[in-house]
Write an enzyme that holds these catalytic residues in place. Structure first.
Site, short mmCIF file in Angstrom:
data_model
loop_
_atom_site.label_atom_id
_atom_site.label_comp_id
_atom_site.label_asym_id
_atom_site.label_seq_id
_atom_site.Cartn_x
_atom_site.Cartn_y
_atom_site.Cartn_z
NE ARG A 126 20.13 -49.21 9.36
CZ ARG A 126 20.01 -47.92 9.62
NH1 ARG A 126 20.75 -47.06 8.98
NH2 ARG A 126 19.16 -47.50 10.53
CB SER B 239 20.50 -40.81 6.06
OG SER B 239 20.14 -41.61 4.98
CG HIS C 68 18.81 -45.50 1.44
ND1 HIS C 68 19.37 -44.31 1.79
CD2 HIS C 68 17.97 -45.83 2.45
CE1 HIS C 68 18.90 -43.91 2.97
NE2 HIS C 68 18.04 -44.82 3.39
CE LYS D 92 13.23 -37.55 10.60
NZ LYS D 92 13.70 -38.66 9.77
O1 PNS Z 1 13.74 -43.09 6.37
P1 PNS Z 1 12.81 -42.98 7.54
O2 PNS Z 1 12.85 -41.57 8.08
O3 PNS Z 1 13.07 -44.03 8.58
O4 PNS Z 1 11.32 -43.23 6.97
C1 PNS Z 1 10.20 -43.15 7.81
C2 PNS Z 1 8.90 -43.15 6.97
C3 PNS Z 1 8.93 -42.07 5.93
C4 PNS Z 1 8.76 -44.49 6.28
C5 PNS Z 1 7.72 -42.96 7.96
O5 PNS Z 1 7.98 -41.86 8.78
C6 PNS Z 1 6.38 -42.76 7.25
O6 PNS Z 1 5.86 -43.65 6.64
N1 PNS Z 1 5.85 -41.52 7.32
C7 PNS Z 1 4.61 -41.13 6.68
C8 PNS Z 1 3.52 -40.84 7.69
C9 PNS Z 1 2.91 -42.11 8.23
O7 PNS Z 1 2.31 -42.89 7.51
N2 PNS Z 1 3.08 -42.33 9.55
C10 PNS Z 1 2.59 -43.49 10.25
C11 PNS Z 1 3.68 -44.53 10.41
S1 PNS Z 1 3.11 -45.89 11.37
#
Ligand code: PNS
Length: 176
Positions: free
Chosen positions: A92, A130, A19, A43
């Site tokens: 990645r 993570s 990150h 989660k």
């Molecule tokens: O680190 P992560 O868990 O891969 O991040 C995922 C994240 C937070 C970027 C994604 O879950 C997100 O943007 N969530 C907010 C809700 C949202 O906008 N959902 C629609 C995604 S298409």
């Protein structure tokens, strides 16, 4: 001239060297980078949002154009409120691609003017996640190569009793 603001959204539970690598790269090409920690996730997190925010703030203090924030609801709405024109995500390996492509295209459907920019972390972090950091730390394995010292310290604090138990139990059994 218009400043280009990018959102770097994620769970960051915990923040890893991967990150940080991405934040360093992003901060070089955007005027302002906002690390946005998702709140209200279903989660069960290892670290609270406040703890994650504190860690990332410490880790990014040296970057003058980086700030840390939290958000809930749709990421595209948050990005709009922040005046961001782009979203930064790390890729990645090929295994990340499908999920990232789906999310980028859905976000584009929701907000066509918001671009998703993918960057690759340094090769040495291409296997760091993570989830695996949490698992290794929980099982008492070394995470020095995967997370910054600040995070390693917090992980130790979180898992020390478990590590102690895991390493003491077999020894006691052996003595009998
Ligand atoms: O680190 P992560 O868990 O891969 O991040 C995922 C994240 C937070 C970027 C994604 O879950 C997100 O943007 N969530 C907010 C809700 C949202 O906008 N959902 C629609 C995604 S298409």
């Amino acid at each position: 001239m218009k400043r280009t603001i990018v959102i770097y959204p994620g769970s960051f539970d915990p923040p890893t060297k991967g990150h940080l690598d991405l934040i360093a790269r992003g901060s070089k090409i955007f005027d302002e980078l906002i690390v946005a920690i998702l709140r209200n996730t279903d989660k069960a997190p290892l670290f609270s949002v406040a703890e994650r925010r504190e860690m990332i703030e410490t880790l990014t203090a040296e970057f003058k154009n980086v700030r840390v924030d939290t958000f809930d609801g749709l990421m595209v709405d948050y990005a709009e409120r922040m005046g961001a024109t782009a979203v930064l995500r790390g890729i990645r390996a090929i295994s990340d691609y499908e999920y990232e492509l789906q999310m980028a295209l859905l976000n584009r459907k929701l907000k066509p003017e918001l671009e998703t920019v993918f960057m690759m972390p340094a090769e040495k972090y291409s296997y760091v996640s993570s989830r695996l950091v949490r698992e290794i730390a929980q099982l008492g394995g070394p995470v020095t190569a995967l997370v910054p010292p600040v995070v390693e310290h917090r992980l130790r604090g979180r898992f020390d009793p478990a590590i102690k138990l895991a390493s003491e139990t077999p020894a006691k059994k052996r003595k009998k």
